[in-house]
Design an enzyme around this catalytic site. Structure first.
Site, PDB file in Angstrom:
ATOM      1  N   GLU A 252      -9.907 -10.209  -7.437  1.00 30.05           N
ATOM      2  CA  GLU A 252      -8.907  -9.142  -7.382  1.00 30.05           C
ATOM      3  C   GLU A 252      -7.871  -9.278  -8.508  1.00 30.05           C
ATOM      4  O   GLU A 252      -7.438  -8.278  -9.077  1.00 30.05           O
ATOM      5  CB  GLU A 252      -8.237  -9.135  -5.999  1.00 30.05           C
ATOM      6  CG  GLU A 252      -9.228  -8.679  -4.931  1.00 30.05           C
ATOM      7  CD  GLU A 252      -8.739  -8.846  -3.496  1.00 30.05           C
ATOM      8  OE1 GLU A 252      -7.581  -9.265  -3.284  1.00 30.05           O
ATOM      9  OE2 GLU A 252      -9.543  -8.559  -2.582  1.00 30.05           O
TER      10      GLU A 252
ATOM     11  N   LYS B 269       0.841  -1.208   0.000  1.00 27.61           N
ATOM     12  CA  LYS B 269       0.000   0.000   0.000  1.00 27.61           C
ATOM     13  C   LYS B 269       0.879   1.262   0.000  1.00 27.61           C
ATOM     14  O   LYS B 269       2.104   1.178   0.200  1.00 27.61           O
ATOM     15  CB  LYS B 269      -0.905  -0.035   1.234  1.00 27.61           C
ATOM     16  CG  LYS B 269      -1.921  -1.192   1.224  1.00 27.61           C
ATOM     17  CD  LYS B 269      -2.859  -1.081   2.419  1.00 27.61           C
ATOM     18  CE  LYS B 269      -3.836  -2.243   2.481  1.00 27.61           C
ATOM     19  NZ  LYS B 269      -4.807  -2.093   3.586  1.00 27.61           N
TER      20      LYS B 269
ATOM     21  N   ASN C  19      -1.761  -0.157   7.017  1.00 26.98           N
ATOM     22  CA  ASN C  19      -1.233  -1.452   7.487  1.00 26.98           C
ATOM     23  C   ASN C  19      -0.367  -2.135   6.433  1.00 26.98           C
ATOM     24  O   ASN C  19      -0.297  -3.337   6.328  1.00 26.98           O
ATOM     25  CB  ASN C  19      -2.363  -2.357   7.992  1.00 26.98           C
ATOM     26  CG  ASN C  19      -3.380  -2.686   6.916  1.00 26.98           C
ATOM     27  OD1 ASN C  19      -3.283  -2.203   5.793  1.00 26.98           O
ATOM     28  ND2 ASN C  19      -4.351  -3.526   7.235  1.00 26.98           N
TER      29      ASN C  19
ATOM     30  N   HIS D 177      -1.813  -5.375   1.388  1.00 21.54           N
ATOM     31  CA  HIS D 177      -3.106  -6.044   1.187  1.00 21.54           C
ATOM     32  C   HIS D 177      -2.849  -7.413   0.572  1.00 21.54           C
ATOM     33  O   HIS D 177      -1.961  -7.567  -0.262  1.00 21.54           O
ATOM     34  CB  HIS D 177      -3.988  -5.238   0.221  1.00 21.54           C
ATOM     35  CG  HIS D 177      -5.195  -6.013  -0.227  1.00 21.54           C
ATOM     36  ND1 HIS D 177      -6.345  -6.063   0.506  1.00 21.54           N
ATOM     37  CD2 HIS D 177      -5.389  -6.822  -1.299  1.00 21.54           C
ATOM     38  CE1 HIS D 177      -7.214  -6.868  -0.105  1.00 21.54           C
ATOM     39  NE2 HIS D 177      -6.649  -7.337  -1.210  1.00 21.54           N
TER      40      HIS D 177
ATOM     41  N   TYR E  22     -12.549  -2.086  -3.085  1.00 21.83           N
ATOM     42  CA  TYR E  22     -13.080  -2.073  -1.717  1.00 21.83           C
ATOM     43  C   TYR E  22     -14.611  -2.133  -1.677  1.00 21.83           C
ATOM     44  O   TYR E  22     -15.208  -1.758  -0.665  1.00 21.83           O
ATOM     45  CB  TYR E  22     -12.583  -0.816  -0.989  1.00 21.83           C
ATOM     46  CG  TYR E  22     -11.144  -0.912  -0.531  1.00 21.83           C
ATOM     47  CD1 TYR E  22     -10.690  -2.005   0.209  1.00 21.83           C
ATOM     48  CD2 TYR E  22     -10.219   0.099  -0.822  1.00 21.83           C
ATOM     49  CE1 TYR E  22      -9.373  -2.100   0.634  1.00 21.83           C
ATOM     50  CE2 TYR E  22      -8.897   0.012  -0.395  1.00 21.83           C
ATOM     51  CZ  TYR E  22      -8.486  -1.090   0.336  1.00 21.83           C
ATOM     52  OH  TYR E  22      -7.180  -1.174   0.768  1.00 21.83           O
TER      53      TYR E  22
HETATM   54  P1  CMP Z   1      -7.353  -4.685   3.814  1.00 22.73           P
HETATM   55  O1  CMP Z   1      -7.523  -6.039   4.398  1.00 22.73           O
HETATM   56  O2  CMP Z   1      -6.357  -4.434   2.787  1.00 22.73           O
HETATM   57  O3  CMP Z   1      -8.769  -4.216   3.229  1.00 22.73           O
HETATM   58  C1  CMP Z   1      -9.718  -3.558   4.031  1.00 22.73           C
HETATM   59  C2  CMP Z   1      -9.004  -2.514   4.798  1.00 22.73           C
HETATM   60  O4  CMP Z   1      -9.818  -1.728   5.624  1.00 22.73           O
HETATM   61  C3  CMP Z   1      -8.051  -3.173   5.764  1.00 22.73           C
HETATM   62  O5  CMP Z   1      -6.990  -3.696   5.016  1.00 22.73           O
HETATM   63  C4  CMP Z   1      -7.688  -2.028   6.685  1.00 22.73           C
HETATM   64  O6  CMP Z   1      -6.566  -1.307   6.196  1.00 22.73           O
HETATM   65  C5  CMP Z   1      -8.928  -1.146   6.557  1.00 22.73           C
HETATM   66  N1  CMP Z   1      -9.632  -1.009   7.810  1.00 22.73           N
HETATM   67  C6  CMP Z   1     -10.190  -1.978   8.520  1.00 22.73           C
HETATM   68  N2  CMP Z   1     -10.776  -1.463   9.628  1.00 22.73           N
HETATM   69  C7  CMP Z   1     -10.563  -0.125   9.581  1.00 22.73           C
HETATM   70  C8  CMP Z   1     -10.905   0.963  10.431  1.00 22.73           C
HETATM   71  N3  CMP Z   1     -11.603   0.768  11.563  1.00 22.73           N
HETATM   72  N4  CMP Z   1     -10.514   2.198  10.058  1.00 22.73           N
HETATM   73  C9  CMP Z   1      -9.810   2.393   8.921  1.00 22.73           C
HETATM   74  N5  CMP Z   1      -9.461   1.396   8.072  1.00 22.73           N
HETATM   75  C10 CMP Z   1      -9.831   0.156   8.417  1.00 22.73           C
END
Ligand code: CMP
Length: 143
Positions: free
Chosen positions: A126, A9, A112, A115, A49
């Site tokens: 995807e 990311k 984070n 992905h 998303y």
């Molecule tokens: P990912 O699994 O890539 O796809 C969904 C994303 O939503 C997840 O990673 C997190 O980065 C994001 N995410 C999940 N919960 C939250 C939250 N409470 N606030 C902001 N982002 C979130």
């Protein structure tokens, strides 16, 4: 052979973690069959998303993933979908164990680092969305 979609990311790219992340999957023994550094359009972000459309953080998610380049990848190998998820660690870095990518490098659930597709169905969807049968290379892994 199973394939999955993984993406460094914008925070991972900005922090110079592409090499570290690629290296972990290479050392594990998986095979890189597609990769591109790219900006994500609003349309692609919203499609990627789509399952989070009703979540309160949907806007943040889309804004973040379109904020800078991402490194999109296709990896191949036995059980690569589930194994890559284990190597990434839990979505929230607070819960991710040391030794995982998020456990070692992440601090926030929004930023984070990486992905990865969470199931064979997500991987199929995807990969079609991000690679669309283009930009991947079929080659034999000989060692
Ligand atoms: P990912 O699994 O890539 O796809 C969904 C994303 O939503 C997840 O990673 C997190 O980065 C994001 N995410 C999940 N919960 C939250 C939250 N409470 N606030 C902001 N982002 C979130």
């Amino acid at each position: 052979m199973e394939k999955t979609f993984l993406m460094v990311k914008p925070d991972g790219v900005q922090r110079g973690l592409i090499g570290e992340i690629v290296s972990r999957f290479e050392k594990k023994g998986f095979q890189l069959v597609g990769a591109k550094l790219m900006m994500v359009s609003q349309e692609l972000a919203e499609k990627h998303y789509a399952e989070h459309k009703e979540k309160p953080f949907f806007g943040e998610l889309v804004d973040f993933i379109t904020s800078g380049p991402v490194f999109a990848m296709v990896w191949q190998g036995p059980n690569v979908i589930a194994t890559a998820r284990q190597m990434m660690g839990k979505t929230n870095p607070v819960d991710a164990l040391p030794g995982t990518i998020r456990g070692d490098f992440g601090v926030s659930v929004g930023m984070n680092i990486i992905h990865g597709s969470d199931s064979p169905e997500s991987a199929e969807r995807e990969l079609a969305l991000w690679f669309n049968d283009k930009g991947t290379v079929d080659y034999e892994k000989t060692i």
